[in-house]
Design an enzyme around this catalytic site. Structure first.
Site, PDB file in Angstrom:
ATOM      1  N   LYS A 154      36.816  12.030  39.335  1.00 15.64           N
ATOM      2  CA  LYS A 154      36.376  12.087  38.478  1.00 15.64           C
ATOM      3  C   LYS A 154      35.224  12.228  37.937  1.00 15.64           C
ATOM      4  CE  LYS A 154      39.959  12.108  34.447  1.00 15.64           C
ATOM      5  NZ  LYS A 154      40.446  13.541  34.485  1.00 15.64           N
TER       6      LYS A 154
HETATM    7  N1  PMP Z   1      43.864  17.352  38.536  1.00 16.46           N
HETATM    8  C1  PMP Z   1      42.407  17.353  37.764  1.00 16.46           C
HETATM    9  C2  PMP Z   1      41.500  18.087  38.538  1.00 16.46           C
HETATM   10  C3  PMP Z   1      42.385  16.039  37.244  1.00 16.46           C
HETATM   11  O1  PMP Z   1      40.985  16.223  35.823  1.00 16.46           O
HETATM   12  C4  PMP Z   1      43.253  14.861  36.699  1.00 16.46           C
HETATM   13  C5  PMP Z   1      43.570  14.429  35.959  1.00 16.46           C
HETATM   14  N2  PMP Z   1      43.648  15.291  34.590  1.00 16.46           N
HETATM   15  C6  PMP Z   1      44.648  15.359  37.315  1.00 16.46           C
HETATM   16  C7  PMP Z   1      44.716  16.486  38.250  1.00 16.46           C
HETATM   17  C8  PMP Z   1      45.863  14.702  37.520  1.00 16.46           C
HETATM   18  O2  PMP Z   1      45.695  12.918  38.033  1.00 16.46           O
HETATM   19  P1  PMP Z   1      46.515  11.737  36.474  1.00 16.46           P
HETATM   20  O3  PMP Z   1      47.568  12.408  37.221  1.00 16.46           O
HETATM   21  O4  PMP Z   1      45.826  11.077  37.512  1.00 16.46           O
HETATM   22  O5  PMP Z   1      46.173  12.120  35.341  1.00 16.46           O
END
Ligand code: PMP
Length: 296
Positions: A154
């Site tokens: 991220k």
């Molecule tokens: N894809 C991306 C590109 C993200 O940044 C996120 C988190 N916002 C997700 C999917 C979902 O991840 P999570 O379930 O860990 O929040």
């Protein structure tokens, strides 16, 4: 939307300080180059009090994101979880979205960071994409190549890609964007993972080019628990168009059904889909209404 007021406290460099008085490093690599990493967590007001869903996993992922881009990670994740609970309590937040951000400091060279700051902010935030079924479209903006970026991380700068994709979708009158990977498979949405349902089976793209969502893995575990067949394989545009139903998931958006993808409107009533059962189960999970250990 106002994210803070004069009283709001953030956690910055080991102390709780007013958000309104915390300065920004104008010569920082985070500001100039998007060289930073972040996380998004959610705290729920449960019958066990305020509980952050999968807090340690989020901070562990933050650490991995920093390590992937050579930002020194000097923090103890258990302590950060404790500080985050303290932050919520100091701000009187029983439920919140929580945003830790690792900020690379002053350095105008394109060299790896030698020092960074940890910021944690929190604010009240409803489901990111609202509660209504979504209209999504496939955009022309591709997911970044795993050869260009560690796409499982991220990383702040990488989110320009998400902004471009969702902006294109909103300009076309949709709510959210789906992005293809380099091979033309449907990878995911701008900041959520995608699941589709076809003939009582659930499909999602494999981790190669998609983000390893913590909600994605909670959904996979729910499928196992409820004996729904879950298949991880590359999804073609045709697969997505011919699905019986589909949904997006992520910490911010939670689980939200899709009504329409491009010109295709799903015939299945969302409330009768497997996705809707998973959505209900997820809500019970985050609210700790079910025995946590039994499910995960
Ligand atoms: N894809 C991306 C590109 C993200 O940044 C996120 C988190 N916002 C997700 C999917 C979902 O991840 P999570 O379930 O860990 O929040």
């Amino acid at each position: 939307m106002q994210y803070y007021n004069d009283e709001t406290l953030i956690y910055l460099e080991g102390s709780f300080v007013k958000a309104s008085s915390a300065g920004v490093d104008l010569y920082g690599q985070a500001l100039h180059y998007g060289y930073g990493a972040f996380e998004g967590l959610r705290a729920y007001n449960t019958h066990n009090g305020t509980r952050i869903f999968k807090a340690e996993e989020h901070f562990d992922r933050l650490q991995k994101s920093c390590e992937a881009i050579s930002i020194p990670y000097i923090w103890d994740n258990r302590e950060l979880v404790e500080r985050t609970y303290e932050l919520l309590s100091l701000n009187n937040l029983r439920e919140a979205y929580i945003r830790p951000l690792v900020i690379a400091g002053s350095n105008m060279h394109l060299t790896s960071a030698t020092h960074a700051k940890m910021l944690i902010a929190a604010w009240e935030w409803g489901p990111y994409l609202g509660q209504n079924l979504l209209r999504v479209c496939i955009t022309n903006i591709q997911r970044p190549s795993p050869k260009a970026f560690p796409v499982e991380s991220k990383i702040s700068g990488q989110y320009i890609n998400s902004i471009l994709a969702s902006t294109e979708a909103i300009k076309k009158g949709f709510d959210e964007a789906l992005l293809l990977d380099q091979e033309g498979f449907v990878a995911q949405a701008s900041s959520e993972n995608l699941f589709i349902e076809k003939d009582y089976k659930i499909y999602t793209a494999p981790l190669k080019t998609v983000f390893p969502g913590i909600t994605r893995s909670a959904v996979i575990n729910i499928c196992k628990k409820l004996n729904f067949e879950l298949i991880e394989r590359p999804l073609t545009i045709q697969d997505v168009y011919e699905a019986d139903s589909a949904f997006l998931c992520g910490t911010a958006a939670e689980i939200i059904g899709i009504k329409q993808i491009d010109h295709i409107i799903f015939k299945e009533d969302w409330e009768h889909t497997i996705g809707a059962s998973i959505q209900r189960r997820y809500k019970n999970l985050v609210l700790e209404n079910e025995n946590y250990e039994v499910i995960i």
